[in-house]
Design an enzyme around this catalytic site. Structure first.
Site, PDB file in Angstrom:
ATOM      1  N   HIS A 361       0.585  -1.170  -0.002  1.00 34.61           N
ATOM      2  CA  HIS A 361       0.014   0.006   0.076  1.00 34.61           C
ATOM      3  C   HIS A 361       0.699   1.371  -0.099  1.00 34.61           C
ATOM      4  O   HIS A 361       0.321   2.333  -0.017  1.00 34.61           O
ATOM      5  CB  HIS A 361      -1.029   0.192   1.266  1.00 34.61           C
ATOM      6  CG  HIS A 361      -2.145  -0.813   1.092  1.00 34.61           C
ATOM      7  ND1 HIS A 361      -3.251  -0.196   0.421  1.00 34.61           N
ATOM      8  CD2 HIS A 361      -2.418  -2.200   1.495  1.00 34.61           C
ATOM      9  CE1 HIS A 361      -4.138  -1.140   0.595  1.00 34.61           C
ATOM     10  NE2 HIS A 361      -3.477  -2.275   0.877  1.00 34.61           N
ATOM     11  N   LYS A 552      -8.897  14.208   4.219  1.00 35.77           N
ATOM     12  CA  LYS A 552      -7.991  13.191   4.190  1.00 35.77           C
ATOM     13  C   LYS A 552      -7.079  13.258   5.295  1.00 35.77           C
ATOM     14  O   LYS A 552      -7.196  14.251   6.201  1.00 35.77           O
ATOM     15  CB  LYS A 552      -7.222  12.770   2.822  1.00 35.77           C
ATOM     16  CG  LYS A 552      -6.465  14.146   2.366  1.00 35.77           C
ATOM     17  CD  LYS A 552      -5.660  14.177   1.159  1.00 35.77           C
ATOM     18  CE  LYS A 552      -6.390  14.116  -0.097  1.00 35.77           C
ATOM     19  NZ  LYS A 552      -6.262  13.105  -0.900  1.00 35.77           N
ATOM     20  N   ARG A 553      -6.404  12.055   5.587  1.00 35.04           N
ATOM     21  CA  ARG A 553      -5.415  12.397   6.845  1.00 35.04           C
ATOM     22  C   ARG A 553      -4.523  13.443   6.517  1.00 35.04           C
ATOM     23  O   ARG A 553      -4.114  13.735   5.248  1.00 35.04           O
ATOM     24  CB  ARG A 553      -4.640  10.757   7.011  1.00 35.04           C
ATOM     25  CG  ARG A 553      -5.404   9.698   7.579  1.00 35.04           C
ATOM     26  CD  ARG A 553      -5.942  10.409   8.963  1.00 35.04           C
ATOM     27  NE  ARG A 553      -4.889  10.171   9.921  1.00 35.04           N
ATOM     28  CZ  ARG A 553      -4.567   9.128  10.854  1.00 35.04           C
ATOM     29  NH1 ARG A 553      -5.374   8.182  10.762  1.00 35.04           N
ATOM     30  NH2 ARG A 553      -3.538   9.419  11.541  1.00 35.04           N
ATOM     31  N   LYS A 558       0.676  14.575   1.240  1.00 36.13           N
ATOM     32  CA  LYS A 558      -0.753  14.881   0.879  1.00 36.13           C
ATOM     33  C   LYS A 558      -0.698  16.353   0.706  1.00 36.13           C
ATOM     34  O   LYS A 558      -1.471  16.854  -0.180  1.00 36.13           O
ATOM     35  CB  LYS A 558      -1.906  14.566   1.636  1.00 36.13           C
ATOM     36  CG  LYS A 558      -1.885  12.961   1.779  1.00 36.13           C
ATOM     37  CD  LYS A 558      -2.875  12.482   2.712  1.00 36.13           C
ATOM     38  CE  LYS A 558      -3.028  10.901   2.871  1.00 36.13           C
ATOM     39  NZ  LYS A 558      -3.917  10.454   1.545  1.00 36.13           N
ATOM     40  N   THR A 660      -8.276   6.986  -2.567  1.00 36.34           N
ATOM     41  CA  THR A 660      -9.754   6.558  -2.884  1.00 36.34           C
ATOM     42  C   THR A 660     -10.769   7.594  -2.709  1.00 36.34           C
ATOM     43  O   THR A 660     -11.647   7.640  -3.303  1.00 36.34           O
ATOM     44  CB  THR A 660     -10.151   5.184  -2.088  1.00 36.34           C
ATOM     45  OG1 THR A 660      -9.787   5.665  -0.879  1.00 36.34           O
ATOM     46  CG2 THR A 660      -9.162   4.025  -2.398  1.00 36.34           C
ATOM     47  N   LYS A 664     -14.358   8.797  -5.036  1.00 35.50           N
ATOM     48  CA  LYS A 664     -15.763   9.077  -4.138  1.00 35.50           C
ATOM     49  C   LYS A 664     -16.082  10.439  -4.645  1.00 35.50           C
ATOM     50  O   LYS A 664     -17.191  10.623  -4.950  1.00 35.50           O
ATOM     51  CB  LYS A 664     -15.496   9.047  -2.705  1.00 35.50           C
ATOM     52  CG  LYS A 664     -15.055   7.857  -2.030  1.00 35.50           C
ATOM     53  CD  LYS A 664     -14.942   7.956  -0.693  1.00 35.50           C
ATOM     54  CE  LYS A 664     -14.090   6.856   0.085  1.00 35.50           C
ATOM     55  NZ  LYS A 664     -13.385   7.304   1.191  1.00 35.50           N
TER      56      LYS A 664
HETATM   57  C1  LIG Z   1     -12.122   7.423   1.589  1.00 35.42           C
HETATM   58  C2  LIG Z   1     -11.452   7.992   2.793  1.00 35.42           C
HETATM   59  C3  LIG Z   1     -10.345   7.919   3.134  1.00 35.42           C
HETATM   60  C4  LIG Z   1      -9.130   7.900   1.962  1.00 35.42           C
HETATM   61  O1  LIG Z   1      -8.881   9.230   1.439  1.00 35.42           O
HETATM   62  P1  LIG Z   1      -7.894   9.477   0.468  1.00 35.42           P
HETATM   63  O2  LIG Z   1      -8.049  11.140   0.099  1.00 35.42           O
HETATM   64  O3  LIG Z   1      -7.620   8.598  -0.623  1.00 35.42           O
HETATM   65  O4  LIG Z   1      -6.588   9.472   1.596  1.00 35.42           O
HETATM   66  C5  LIG Z   1      -9.685   8.388   4.401  1.00 35.42           C
HETATM   67  N1  LIG Z   1     -10.716   8.613   5.533  1.00 35.42           N
HETATM   68  C6  LIG Z   1     -11.945   8.190   5.155  1.00 35.42           C
HETATM   69  C7  LIG Z   1     -12.770   8.440   6.357  1.00 35.42           C
HETATM   70  C8  LIG Z   1     -12.483   8.112   3.932  1.00 35.42           C
HETATM   71  O5  LIG Z   1     -13.640   7.814   3.740  1.00 35.42           O
END
Ligand SMILES: *Cc1c(COP(=O)(O)O)cnc(C)c1O
Length: 834
Positions: A361, A552-553, A558, A660, A664
């Protein structure tokens, strides 16, 4: 009487009856509150799926189809109720039932605590995968840990992150069912010994170990209206009775209780580190606890129904390892087969190597797990012995492949050399698996040309790509009901299980009625985001402005900093009266920082302080607003992604394995501003450059620039960058604490800054200007939005899972028919023994 009724209304009765029953007899409350209604509703929905769940178990045992176990230290499930109602098609019945209590489903559903058993993308991927496996009617069992405390909840206190424990099980969890017949014993500590039996065979023993009981809890994973209910099995650590007893008999009451606590520690808390590990002993205990309990469970189930034919076991099972976290499974499988089931080394290795598959990952070096040999020795002495033997046999193979090249041995060894020897878990996972996959095209390329290049030279056929995906049930059908309704009205509901059908809506970009609807839906979804932001941040977002979102985190790679620098740039321009070409926007940033990650926490503090300055200036208000959302989680994302115009995916190229969140947002009609990183590249390819705001260095350029990187050159060349940095340096965003953000300035201007934020600054600004320009033409923007949703089909996790099924797992669907046309490639992989 039921015979006179239609099937449907019999259904209503049974849901309604069990709901009334729970309200009356389980809750003991005369005036039920929303929380009680939630409990009763969850239990009655659960009742609706119990028969299907049992049928699924029977079906799984009848067909000798290959079964998959998905092992993951994280499952970021979020709420279960809405998903269960959708997948079981119970919505009308539920709404009718709630009517009698003057309650609305949306409000009742809010009562459910998120199951936050994960940090971010990796854990959420596991959750999306389980949904897709059930929807594709595949016999897949998830194995994880039932953490007492999930991901911490986040608050801000004067802009600083405060972590609070997440006691998600406090009020009980109506979705879990204890299944004690699956409980297992897991051992730690002690020592090893050997003895020779009467036939002269050498046996290995693990003596004087402590035992911990792994208590099994099952959660239902309903497929989409297909009758299948799969299982997520979560393990809780408890002290064994024997353990308590021996202590009690010695009169050591307090010691017994203390020891009991120590055993139960193992599953107490999820480690809140995303993409970094810190070598804590308890973490290794968690990894082994999950691995051992799950493998014992699989082997015991198999042996009880098929006997000890382990060749058949190998033919019937695949174990997918979600990152290296459960990779000690490779050695544990060997131990169980040899020490418990009395297989010889070669037989045990043939089986182990045939069933294990590993998903990588991340490329970040700090995330590559290594455990000190000394720790392994103390905690898992027998397992370490086996790892040494695996390594010895593996290195012999390496020596044959590269005669006389000692550097290859050192490079590939599972045990790193030096004064502090370590077990390299990724090496163990690669050596022990028949398949190694990355999670996006670029990521897999970088794995095979970089990090795992030499392994790739040794075993090219072992490596493959599986680009991540997200489930359209949760992320579109359930999270965006208005858009789902429009889509279904226009093209039927086939898209819910075959998202490629969305392609058809790109034809509607010239249908003004459709476009009008599209924009209205986005507007009302933006109102929901505005309500969330108002409630949590006290900031007023205006849905007529552009909603620009990065959730995101919080991590330097990032580059939330790049986003914040852009906000400072806009703020500076607006306060100087330079609003030419600026489109009004509301910027939302959300995400948790690992509690020990000082720089990430400082970035959050800066975001909060910049938001404060932006929002308190009346000149700025018509043009720019900013909020930092506390406690970003799955449920928040379900509100946010349908109401977003612009999705920020701005990581340093080559650092984000896939992403991911990007998928979304795209699915829900947001446009992406992004770098050539992770799955952004595939998103760009799917939607076309004219519907995507691309900027920045690519992974190759980042790599090239690294050795000769001079941030000051970029500062000298860019007025905008210079002014933004000097405003930051002036202390304007930390008036009471001058110098507070100096570490951020130092990092940005360091020639060794791995994230190269300033290198991409001007390109980012330029792309943002294109965004402003594009958004000003709403008809044009709407068409681009439609095209993004239309092209999002390939990012359904159904597609991803079909690829795992056909190219790694080679399992037929549950009807027993073979689905794979590539069974030969499996033979090739099986023959490729390590
Ligand atoms: C989808 C999702 C992530 C992943 O987000 P990235 O932008 O791909 O880092 C992290 N936390 C939550 C709650 C999510 O739904």
């Amino acid at each position: 009487m039921p015979r006179a009724k239609s099937n449907k209304s019999a259904h209503v009765d049974s849901l309604k009856n069990s709901f009334d029953h729970y309200i009356r007899y389980s809750l003991s409350r005369d005036k039920p509150q929303e929380r009680d209604l939630y409990q009763a509703l969850a239990l009655s929905v659960r009742e609706q799926l119990m028969d299907k769940w049992r049928d699924t178990r029977i079906r799984n045992n009848q067909f000798s189809t290959r079964k998959v176990a998905y092992l993951s230290l994280e499952f970021l499930m979020g709420r279960a109720l809405g998903n269960a109602i959708l997948n079981l098609n119970l919505k009308p019945e539920v709404e009718q039932t709630l009517l009698n209590y003057s309650a609305e489903l949306e409000q009742i559903a809010e009562q459910e605590q998120d199951a936050g058993l994960g940090n971010g993308g990796l854990g959420r991927l596991a959750a999306c995968f389980l949904d897709s496996c059930a929807c594709l009617d595949m016999p897949v069992l998830g194995y994880g840990i039932r953490y007492e405390y999930g991901m911490f909840t986040q608050q801000f206190c004067e802009g600083h992150q405060i972590e609070q424990p997440d006691r998600w099980l406090r009020d009980g969890n109506p979705w879990e069912i204890k299944v004690p017949h699956h409980n297992q014993l897991v051992r730690f500590g002690g020592r090893t010994d050997t003895y020779t039996d009467e036939q002269g065979r050498l046996h290995h023993q693990w003596l004087d170990s402590e035992e911990v009981l792994a208590v099994a809890f099952d959660l239902p994973i309903p497929g989409y209206q297909n009758g299948r209910i799969n299982t997520l099995r979560l393990w809780k650590a408890e002290a064994t009775d024997e353990f308590d007893l021996s202590q009690f008999n010695q009169g050591g009451y307090s010691e017994a209780v203390a020891a009991k606590n120590q055993a139960e520690q193992i599953t107490m808390v999820l480690y809140p580190n995303d993409s970094s590990e810190n070598g804590k002993e308890l973490r290794l205990r968690q990894q082994y606890f999950l691995s051992s309990a799950s493998l014992q469970d699989m082997l015991a189930s198999f042996v009880s129904s098929h006997g000890a034919d382990f060749d058949a076991f190998a033919a019937n099972h695949v174990i997918q390892l979600n990152d290296t976290h459960p990779s000690v499974s490779v050695a544990e499988m060997m131990r169980l087969l040899m020490d418990v089931y009395e297989q010889g080394w070669d037989e045990a290795w043939a089986i182990t190597h045939r069933v294990m598959a590993y998903t990588n990952h991340t490329l970040l070096p700090e995330a590559l797990e290594c455990w000190p040999v000394e720790l392994f020795e103390r905690l898992l002495p027998r397992v370490l012995e086996i790892i040494y033997e695996i390594n010895a046999r593996f290195l012999e193979q390496v020596a044959h492949h590269w005669p006389g090249d000692g550097s290859k041995l050192a490079e590939l060894s599972i045990i790193s050399d030096g004064p502090h020897k370590q077990v390299r878990m990724a090496h163990l996972a690669i050596v022990g698996s028949f398949s190694v996959n990355g999670v996006a095209k670029l990521h897999t390329e970088l794995l095979t040309n970089g990090l795992f290049k030499t392994f790739y030279e040794l075993w090219p056929q072992r490596f493959n790509n599986k680009t991540n995906g997200v489930t359209p049930r949760r992320w579109l059908a359930n999270a965006n009901p208005r858009l789902a309704k429009l889509l279904t009205e226009r093209m039927g509901e086939g898209w819910i299980t075959d998202l490629s059908q969305l392609n058809a809506i790109s034809a509607y970009t010239s249908d003004s009625d459709f476009c009008h609807h599209w924009r209205e839906i986005k507007h009302s979804n933006k109102k929901a985001v505005a309500r969330l932001v108002e409630a949590r941040c006290g900031v007023e977002f205006d849905p007529s402005m552009m909603f620009d979102v990065q959730v995101k985190r919080i991590h330097e790679y990032k580059r939330q900093l790049l986003n914040i620098l852009h906000v400072i740039h806009l703020y500076r321009r607006i306060t100087q009266g330079d609003t030419q070409g600026i489109t009004p926007r509301c910027v939302l940033i959300g995400g948790k920082a690992a509690p020990g990650y000082t720089m990430a926490k400082l970035i959050l503090k800066l975001a909060n302080n910049v938001a404060y300055m932006v929002n308190s200036d009346p000149r700025v208000r018509p043009w720019l607003r900013m909020a930092v959302l506390p406690d970003y989680n799955v449920s928040a994302m379900e509100v946010i992604c349908p109401g977003t115009d612009l999705s920020e995916q701005i990581s340093t190229a080559g650092k984000e394995a896939s992403g991911t969140g990007n998928m979304k947002f795209m699915m829900n009609g947001a446009l992406t501003i992004g770098t050539l990183d992770g799955a952004n590249i595939e998103i760009l390819d799917a939607v076309g450059e004219e519907n995507f705001f691309l900027f920045g260095l690519n992974a190759h350029q980042v790599h090239q620039t690294r050795t000769n990187y001079h941030p000051h050159h970029y500062v000298e060349r860019s007025d905008n960058l210079r002014q933004v940095l000097s405003l930051l340096e002036s202390g304007h965003f930390s008036l009471l604490e001058p110098g507070l953000f100096q570490p951020i300035l130092d990092a940005l201007l360091s020639p060794t800054d791995p994230w190269m934020t300033v290198a991409d600054f001007d390109a980012y600004l330029c792309a943002q200007e294109q965004v402003d320009h594009a958004y000003a033409n709403q008809d044009h923007w709407t068409r681009m939005s439609i095209r993004n949703t239309a092209a999002s089909g390939r990012f359904s996790s159904d597609v991803t899972i079909s690829n795992y099924r056909d190219e790694i797992w080679h399992c037929a669907d549950a009807t027993g028919s073979s689905t794979s046309s590539t069974s030969n490639s499996h033979k090739e992989q099986v023959n490729d023994k390590g």
